[in-house]
Design an enzyme around this catalytic site. Sequence first.
Site, short mmCIF file in Angstrom:
data_model
loop_
_atom_site.label_atom_id
_atom_site.label_comp_id
_atom_site.label_asym_id
_atom_site.label_seq_id
_atom_site.Cartn_x
_atom_site.Cartn_y
_atom_site.Cartn_z
N GLU A 1 0.84 -1.21 0.00
CA GLU A 1 0.00 0.00 0.00
C GLU A 1 0.87 1.26 0.00
OE1 GLU A 1 -1.44 1.90 3.41
OE2 GLU A 1 -1.21 0.15 4.69
N LYS B 1 -4.08 -1.71 14.69
CA LYS B 1 -3.37 -0.73 15.52
C LYS B 1 -4.00 -0.65 16.89
CE LYS B 1 -2.73 2.22 11.68
NZ LYS B 1 -3.25 1.49 10.71
N1 PSU Z 1 -0.69 0.78 8.73
C1 PSU Z 1 0.37 1.55 9.04
N2 PSU Z 1 0.29 2.89 8.76
C2 PSU Z 1 -0.79 3.42 8.11
C3 PSU Z 1 -1.90 2.60 7.78
C4 PSU Z 1 -1.79 1.28 8.11
O1 PSU Z 1 1.37 1.05 9.58
O2 PSU Z 1 -0.78 4.62 7.82
C5 PSU Z 1 -3.09 3.15 7.02
C6 PSU Z 1 -3.61 2.05 6.09
O3 PSU Z 1 -3.58 2.54 4.78
C7 PSU Z 1 -5.02 1.78 6.54
C8 PSU Z 1 -5.40 3.14 7.03
O4 PSU Z 1 -5.83 1.27 5.52
O5 PSU Z 1 -4.23 3.55 7.76
C9 PSU Z 1 -6.65 3.11 7.86
O6 PSU Z 1 -7.25 4.36 7.82
P1 PSU Z 1 -8.74 4.58 8.37
O7 PSU Z 1 -8.65 4.24 9.83
O8 PSU Z 1 -9.04 6.02 8.12
O9 PSU Z 1 -9.63 3.65 7.59
#
Ligand code: PSU
Length: 300
Positions: A23, A157
């Site tokens: 990604e 996370k």
């Molecule tokens: N994992 C990481 N750093 C990130 C992300 C994931 O170590 O920045 C990103 C991914 O792209 C994931 C996003 O899909 O954070 C989730 O965002 P949200 O909670 O707005 O859906």
Amino acid sequence: MDIVYSAAVAAARKEGRALVALESTIITHGMPFPHNVETARAVEAIVRDEGAEPATIAVLGGVLHIGLEPEDLDRLGQASDGMKLSRADFAYAIATGKTGSTTVAATMIAARIAGIDVFATGGIGGVHRGAETSFDVSADLSELAQTDVIVVCAGAKAILDLPKTLEVLETNGVPVIGYGTDRLPAFWSRESGLAVPLRLDSAEAIAGHARARRDCGLSGGTLIANPIPASHEIAAGEINGYIAQALADAEAQDITGKEVTPFLLGRMFELTEGRSLTANIALVENNARLAAQIARALQS
Ligand code: PSU
Ligand code: MN
């Protein structure tokens, strides 16, 4: 729709070599420059060392890129005005000529378009704490419910509500598989205090599970939860205080929507004096290695 494959990805596709999707939101919104670009390069090198070809995914000027040339990666890593693309705005960016990085959800969509079965990330988005009033549930979860890609992560996370995240995944029929562990890892820590629903101990076993799902006609993603290496973890007892502070700051500053996750990651970087970033890099590299091994196992 125009799709541009990088030279390396195009060659790998022609030769039928294993591919791993990566990604780009982690590059634009997850880590500060220049660590983001350095990490993206290191992760690509690990995938190649394991005998697969990395395909970092982004939308550049409305064109879907499967694999980024080094100069594209550099530019993306320094751009501050790109969109953070998920299912809702992926096609919008393509239709209107925008540049954006792909989250887990959008990268899964792009991987499917390109016929890539395995994808490595850091941590997926999930159900945020307080979701019972904010309704903030990442679109990554509904994407896992419907798009056929194996996503290798280090758990969700720890800034999220992990029990609720597991519940949503279960409701949606997403297999959540601990790699070599019975415990759900929590991104910066190996241990969340929760059990992981399923366990497999090798890339070959994960490939076998993918074949069984296909034989059963089961669509949708599979989540592999791969704990951060012990040498780089920040133990739950220590990180929890920082998380509480980061969440309080987000609330005080009225951070909502797409900005929540980048804000929290940025605050964690400041509060841990960079240690959260070192851990984040180590876990992404670890996930890339396993993803490449799974991609190869799927070919044999
Ligand atoms: N994992 C990481 N750093 C990130 C992300 C994931 O170590 O920045 C990103 C991914 O792209 C994931 C996003 O899909 O954070 C989730 O965002 P949200 O909670 O707005 O859906
Ligand atoms: Mn959200």
